[in-house]
Design a protein around this motif. Structure first.
Motif, PDB file in Angstrom:
ATOM      1  N   CYS A  89       0.855  -1.193   0.000  1.00 20.97           N
ATOM      2  CA  CYS A  89       0.000   0.000   0.000  1.00 20.97           C
ATOM      3  C   CYS A  89       0.890   1.241   0.000  1.00 20.97           C
ATOM      4  O   CYS A  89       1.829   1.332   0.792  1.00 20.97           O
ATOM      5  CB  CYS A  89      -0.872  -0.030   1.254  1.00 20.97           C
ATOM      6  SG  CYS A  89      -1.712   1.505   1.617  1.00 20.97           S
ATOM      7  N   ILE A  90       0.622   2.179  -0.886  1.00 21.51           N
ATOM      8  CA  ILE A  90       1.487   3.365  -0.965  1.00 21.51           C
ATOM      9  C   ILE A  90       0.942   4.526  -0.137  1.00 21.51           C
ATOM     10  O   ILE A  90       1.428   5.649  -0.227  1.00 21.51           O
ATOM     11  CB  ILE A  90       1.697   3.810  -2.429  1.00 21.51           C
ATOM     12  CG1 ILE A  90       0.337   4.000  -3.126  1.00 21.51           C
ATOM     13  CG2 ILE A  90       2.583   2.844  -3.192  1.00 21.51           C
ATOM     14  CD1 ILE A  90       0.425   4.696  -4.466  1.00 21.51           C
ATOM     15  N   ARG A  91      -0.099   4.220   0.671  1.00 18.39           N
ATOM     16  CA  ARG A  91      -0.682   5.235   1.565  1.00 18.39           C
ATOM     17  C   ARG A  91      -1.039   6.504   0.800  1.00 18.39           C
ATOM     18  O   ARG A  91      -0.733   7.609   1.238  1.00 18.39           O
ATOM     19  CB  ARG A  91       0.279   5.584   2.708  1.00 18.39           C
ATOM     20  CG  ARG A  91       0.860   4.371   3.404  1.00 18.39           C
ATOM     21  CD  ARG A  91       0.314   4.176   4.798  1.00 18.39           C
ATOM     22  NE  ARG A  91       0.941   3.078   5.480  1.00 18.39           N
ATOM     23  CZ  ARG A  91       0.437   1.834   5.548  1.00 18.39           C
ATOM     24  NH1 ARG A  91      -0.702   1.534   4.976  1.00 18.39           N
ATOM     25  NH2 ARG A  91       1.067   0.891   6.203  1.00 18.39           N
ATOM     26  N   CYS A  92      -1.649   6.318  -0.369  1.00 17.72           N
ATOM     27  CA  CYS A  92      -2.018   7.485  -1.176  1.00 17.72           C
ATOM     28  C   CYS A  92      -3.274   8.158  -0.648  1.00 17.72           C
ATOM     29  O   CYS A  92      -3.567   9.301  -0.988  1.00 17.72           O
ATOM     30  CB  CYS A  92      -2.226   7.059  -2.627  1.00 17.72           C
ATOM     31  SG  CYS A  92      -3.629   5.936  -2.835  1.00 17.72           S
ATOM     32  N   GLY A  93      -4.047   7.429   0.164  1.00 13.26           N
ATOM     33  CA  GLY A  93      -5.243   8.026   0.759  1.00 13.26           C
ATOM     34  C   GLY A  93      -6.456   8.015  -0.151  1.00 13.26           C
ATOM     35  O   GLY A  93      -7.521   8.519   0.225  1.00 13.26           O
ATOM     36  N   ALA A  94      -6.333   7.438  -1.337  1.00 11.55           N
ATOM     37  CA  ALA A  94      -7.479   7.453  -2.263  1.00 11.55           C
ATOM     38  C   ALA A  94      -8.703   6.763  -1.662  1.00 11.55           C
ATOM     39  O   ALA A  94      -9.835   7.192  -1.857  1.00 11.55           O
ATOM     40  CB  ALA A  94      -7.098   6.789  -3.585  1.00 11.55           C
ATOM     41  N   CYS A  95      -8.443   5.680  -0.899  1.00 15.63           N
ATOM     42  CA  CYS A  95      -9.583   4.957  -0.331  1.00 15.63           C
ATOM     43  C   CYS A  95     -10.252   5.757   0.792  1.00 15.63           C
ATOM     44  O   CYS A  95     -11.428   5.577   1.075  1.00 15.63           O
ATOM     45  CB  CYS A  95      -9.154   3.580   0.160  1.00 15.63           C
ATOM     46  SG  CYS A  95      -7.672   3.596   1.158  1.00 15.63           S
ATOM     47  N   PRO A 146      -9.585   1.595  -5.543  1.00  9.72           N
ATOM     48  CA  PRO A 146      -9.203   2.758  -6.350  1.00  9.72           C
ATOM     49  C   PRO A 146      -7.729   2.774  -6.734  1.00  9.72           C
ATOM     50  O   PRO A 146      -7.307   3.603  -7.513  1.00  9.72           O
ATOM     51  CB  PRO A 146      -9.510   3.937  -5.423  1.00  9.72           C
ATOM     52  CG  PRO A 146      -9.283   3.385  -4.060  1.00  9.72           C
ATOM     53  CD  PRO A 146      -9.568   1.903  -4.121  1.00  9.72           C
ATOM     54  N   CYS A 147      -6.928   1.842  -6.152  1.00 12.17           N
ATOM     55  CA  CYS A 147      -5.496   1.844  -6.457  1.00 12.17           C
ATOM     56  C   CYS A 147      -5.184   0.690  -7.408  1.00 12.17           C
ATOM     57  O   CYS A 147      -5.979  -0.230  -7.543  1.00 12.17           O
ATOM     58  CB  CYS A 147      -4.690   1.716  -5.171  1.00 12.17           C
ATOM     59  SG  CYS A 147      -5.209   0.354  -4.112  1.00 12.17           S
ATOM     60  N   TRP A 163      -0.558  -4.643  -6.282  1.00  8.64           N
ATOM     61  CA  TRP A 163       0.146  -4.938  -5.032  1.00  8.64           C
ATOM     62  C   TRP A 163      -0.639  -5.904  -4.153  1.00  8.64           C
ATOM     63  O   TRP A 163      -1.849  -5.913  -4.134  1.00  8.64           O
ATOM     64  CB  TRP A 163       0.513  -3.663  -4.288  1.00  8.64           C
ATOM     65  CG  TRP A 163      -0.616  -2.902  -3.655  1.00  8.64           C
ATOM     66  CD1 TRP A 163      -1.268  -1.848  -4.212  1.00  8.64           C
ATOM     67  CD2 TRP A 163      -1.206  -3.113  -2.373  1.00  8.64           C
ATOM     68  NE1 TRP A 163      -2.238  -1.396  -3.355  1.00  8.64           N
ATOM     69  CE2 TRP A 163      -2.218  -2.154  -2.217  1.00  8.64           C
ATOM     70  CE3 TRP A 163      -0.981  -4.021  -1.340  1.00  8.64           C
ATOM     71  CZ2 TRP A 163      -2.999  -2.066  -1.078  1.00  8.64           C
ATOM     72  CZ3 TRP A 163      -1.774  -3.938  -0.202  1.00  8.64           C
ATOM     73  CH2 TRP A 163      -2.754  -2.960  -0.087  1.00  8.64           C
TER      74      TRP A 163
HETATM   75  S1  SF4 Z   1      -6.039   3.457  -2.305  1.00  7.66           S
HETATM   76 FE1  SF4 Z   1      -4.838   1.552  -2.182  1.00  7.66          FE
HETATM   77  S2  SF4 Z   1      -2.686   2.217  -2.148  1.00  7.66           S
HETATM   78 FE2  SF4 Z   1      -3.940   4.022  -1.676  1.00  7.66          FE
HETATM   79  S3  SF4 Z   1      -4.018   4.057   0.590  1.00  7.66           S
HETATM   80 FE3  SF4 Z   1      -5.838   2.937  -0.122  1.00  7.66          FE
HETATM   81  S4  SF4 Z   1      -5.234   0.766  -0.121  1.00  7.66           S
HETATM   82 FE4  SF4 Z   1      -3.342   1.987  -0.016  1.00  7.66          FE
END
Ligand code: SF4
Ligand code: SF4
Length: 161
Positions: free
Chosen positions: A4-10, A107-108, A112
């Protein structure tokens, strides 16, 4: 494989379904009354999540985390989740469901997959989530068959259970 790249999209794209255990956990960890962070949305057909709908104010509703005026999760900040250690089961397991299959709403990129200890933690959290959903189904059946009630009545029952 990536993680998880911790992009925050979710955290910024969807409503977050919550369970009674999530509500008790967050409330006890933060000291916030549930009414401060719990919201409802009307139940709708074909949804992916299997949290049961509850009869609230005469309508079938789903329990979700509140969203801020900018329409992101109430607990989201650009630095990260403000309740990370106490985040709901859905957040702990996202973007996976049973058998580590991707959620449809992911959303990502689907490239991964956690490995080693991280994967084991996901699998454990998914099991806990499934167990909590069974208990939530039972709770919802009882609440709905009793005719339901207002959101504040529901939150009071959840807090005491
Ligand atoms: S959208 Fe995916 S990659 Fe981004 S924080 Fe959420 S789980 Fe992680
Ligand atoms: S509770 Fe935390 S992890 Fe879950 S959606 Fe909100 S900000 Fe993201």
């Amino acid at each position: 494989m990536m993680s998880c790249i911790r992009c925050g999209a979710c955290c910024t794209s969807f409503g977050v379904c919550i369970t009674p255990a999530d509500i008790r956990h967050i409330s006890s960890a933060t000291g916030m009354p549930p009414a401060k962070f719990v919201d409802t949305v009307q139940d709708y057909p074909g949804r992916e999540r299997t949290e049961p709908a509850l009869r609230i104010g005469g309508e079938m509703q789903i329990l979700v985390l509140k969203r801020s005026p900018s329409n992101v999760c109430f607990f989201y900040s650009p630095e990260g989740c403000k309740i990370y250690a106490h985040r709901p089961l859905l957040c702990r397991t996202y973007p996976f469901k049973k058998d580590m299959r991707d959620m449809l709403s992911r959303p990502c990129p689907s490239g991964w997959m956690p490995e080693g200890k991280e994967r084991k933690q996901y699998e454990k959290d998914i099991k806990n989530y499934e167990k909590e959903l069974q208990s939530f189904q039972k709770f919802a059946k009882e609440w709905n068959s009793g005719g339901g009630g207002s959101l504040s009545e529901l939150l009071s029952v959840i807090s005491k259970s």
